[in-house]
Design a protein around this motif. Sequence first.
Motif, mmCIF file in Angstrom:
data_model
loop_
_atom_site.group_PDB
_atom_site.id
_atom_site.type_symbol
_atom_site.label_atom_id
_atom_site.label_comp_id
_atom_site.label_asym_id
_atom_site.label_seq_id
_atom_site.Cartn_x
_atom_site.Cartn_y
_atom_site.Cartn_z
ATOM 1 N N PRO A 24 0.814 -1.226 0.000
ATOM 2 C CA PRO A 24 0.000 0.000 0.000
ATOM 3 C C PRO A 24 0.848 1.277 0.000
ATOM 4 N N LEU A 25 1.939 1.255 0.723
ATOM 5 C CA LEU A 25 2.832 2.421 0.742
ATOM 6 C C LEU A 25 3.460 2.640 -0.625
ATOM 7 N N GLY A 26 3.870 1.561 -1.288
ATOM 8 C CA GLY A 26 4.455 1.665 -2.616
ATOM 9 C C GLY A 26 3.467 2.182 -3.647
ATOM 10 N N VAL A 27 2.208 1.701 -3.581
ATOM 11 C CA VAL A 27 1.180 2.171 -4.517
ATOM 12 C C VAL A 27 0.898 3.654 -4.293
ATOM 13 N N ALA A 28 0.813 4.063 -3.040
ATOM 14 C CA ALA A 28 0.568 5.478 -2.742
ATOM 15 C C ALA A 28 1.726 6.351 -3.238
ATOM 16 N N ALA A 29 2.960 5.910 -3.008
ATOM 17 C CA ALA A 29 4.119 6.685 -3.482
ATOM 18 C C ALA A 29 4.141 6.739 -5.007
ATOM 19 N N TRP A 30 3.801 5.632 -5.660
ATOM 20 C CA TRP A 30 3.755 5.596 -7.122
ATOM 21 C C TRP A 30 2.709 6.579 -7.647
ATOM 22 N N LEU A 31 1.516 6.609 -7.043
ATOM 23 C CA LEU A 31 0.475 7.540 -7.487
ATOM 24 C C LEU A 31 0.904 8.995 -7.310
ATOM 25 N N VAL A 32 1.512 9.295 -6.167
ATOM 26 C CA VAL A 32 1.971 10.671 -5.923
ATOM 27 C C VAL A 32 3.039 11.056 -6.947
ATOM 28 N N LEU A 33 3.972 10.146 -7.238
ATOM 29 C CA LEU A 33 5.020 10.426 -8.214
ATOM 30 C C LEU A 33 4.445 10.622 -9.614
ATOM 31 N N GLU A 34 3.459 9.802 -9.993
ATOM 32 C CA GLU A 34 2.814 9.951 -11.308
ATOM 33 C C GLU A 34 2.136 11.318 -11.426
ATOM 34 N N ILE A 35 1.398 11.705 -10.411
ATOM 35 C CA ILE A 35 0.700 13.001 -10.438
ATOM 36 C C ILE A 35 1.714 14.139 -10.473
ATOM 37 N N TRP A 36 2.776 14.016 -9.699
ATOM 38 C CA TRP A 36 3.797 15.063 -9.676
ATOM 39 C C TRP A 36 4.461 15.206 -11.050
ATOM 40 N N LEU A 107 0.486 -1.339 -18.803
ATOM 41 C CA LEU A 107 1.166 -0.253 -18.095
ATOM 42 C C LEU A 107 1.241 1.004 -18.947
ATOM 43 N N VAL A 108 1.361 0.853 -20.259
ATOM 44 C CA VAL A 108 1.359 2.031 -21.137
ATOM 45 C C VAL A 108 -0.027 2.668 -21.138
ATOM 46 N N MET A 109 -1.071 1.836 -21.054
ATOM 47 C CA MET A 109 -2.444 2.363 -21.059
ATOM 48 C C MET A 109 -2.789 3.124 -19.784
ATOM 49 N N ILE A 110 -2.203 2.727 -18.659
ATOM 50 C CA ILE A 110 -2.497 3.391 -17.387
ATOM 51 C C ILE A 110 -1.967 4.818 -17.472
ATOM 52 N N PRO A 111 -2.798 5.795 -17.098
ATOM 53 C CA PRO A 111 -2.337 7.190 -17.179
ATOM 54 C C PRO A 111 -1.140 7.442 -16.269
ATOM 55 N N GLY A 112 -0.105 7.999 -16.822
ATOM 56 C CA GLY A 112 1.077 8.342 -16.051
ATOM 57 C C GLY A 112 2.336 8.124 -16.862
ATOM 58 N N LEU A 113 3.346 8.901 -16.575
ATOM 59 C CA LEU A 113 4.590 8.815 -17.328
ATOM 60 C C LEU A 113 5.494 7.695 -16.836
ATOM 61 N N LEU A 114 5.520 7.482 -15.533
ATOM 62 C CA LEU A 114 6.365 6.431 -14.966
ATOM 63 C C LEU A 114 5.882 5.055 -15.413
ATOM 64 N N SER A 115 4.572 4.846 -15.396
ATOM 65 C CA SER A 115 4.040 3.557 -15.854
ATOM 66 C C SER A 115 4.285 3.370 -17.352
ATOM 67 N N ASP A 116 4.277 4.461 -18.124
ATOM 68 C CA ASP A 116 4.586 4.363 -19.553
ATOM 69 C C ASP A 116 6.033 3.903 -19.767
ATOM 70 N N VAL A 117 6.949 4.446 -18.988
ATOM 71 C CA VAL A 117 8.362 4.072 -19.128
ATOM 72 C C VAL A 117 8.557 2.603 -18.760
ATOM 73 N N VAL A 118 7.933 2.162 -17.650
ATOM 74 C CA VAL A 118 8.067 0.759 -17.241
ATOM 75 C C VAL A 118 7.418 -0.152 -18.285
ATOM 76 N N GLY A 119 6.266 0.256 -18.815
ATOM 77 C CA GLY A 119 5.603 -0.536 -19.846
ATOM 78 C C GLY A 119 6.422 -0.636 -21.113
ATOM 79 N N LEU A 120 7.039 0.458 -21.523
ATOM 80 C CA LEU A 120 7.884 0.428 -22.723
ATOM 81 C C LEU A 120 9.142 -0.401 -22.494
ATOM 82 N N LEU A 121 9.671 -0.385 -21.267
ATOM 83 C CA LEU A 121 10.827 -1.228 -20.960
ATOM 84 C C LEU A 121 10.470 -2.712 -21.051
ATOM 85 N N LEU A 122 9.236 -3.052 -20.637
ATOM 86 C CA LEU A 122 8.808 -4.451 -20.706
ATOM 87 C C LEU A 122 8.643 -4.950 -22.141
#
Length: 191
Positions: A24-36, A107-122
Amino acid sequence: MTTGAQTPRPPSRTRRSRLRTYLPLGVAAWLVLEIWLLTLVAGASNGFVVFLVLLAGVVLGSVIIKRAGRRAFRNLQETVRRQQNGTEPAARPNSEGNGLMMLGGLLVMIPGLLSDVVGLLLLLPPVQKAVSRSAERSVERRLREAGPGTLGDAFRQARMHRPDGKVVQGEVIHDDTPDGPPQSPRPPLTR
């Protein structure tokens, strides 16, 4: 008044796994980082560019998932065809990674830049092989740590460890049927 019996102690709390503690802490930090990151991009350009980036991610992710699904279905058809003909299915190096490609598309479909980068790496074959090997080792290690037995044994053990452990045999009879006359009750299930 005491009868000499010891008072029952409450069962000790089981220790939570690290995954359940930190997920839960990791998901919350990921969401905050995506929004930022999205606000940084919006501040550097404008909101319309952020909208276009998010829309492009959804379109690109759906294309990736569709392509991986078609490739998996084509591999399945080829395997079935080879088995029906009686020939050995050939080991194809491309056939692996469809699941990771679909995960990358998601992961590319999920809104956010960090998830896009991880999805493209996969989507990169060396990353797919490394993640696949790591997941395979993890599953093998967990299977080695698990004790021998069947799934039925696990259910019996779980039932044995319940406080009451009682099984009540019975059947469910539905008296109200919307169409037609009421049905007669079925006989009990016995051996």
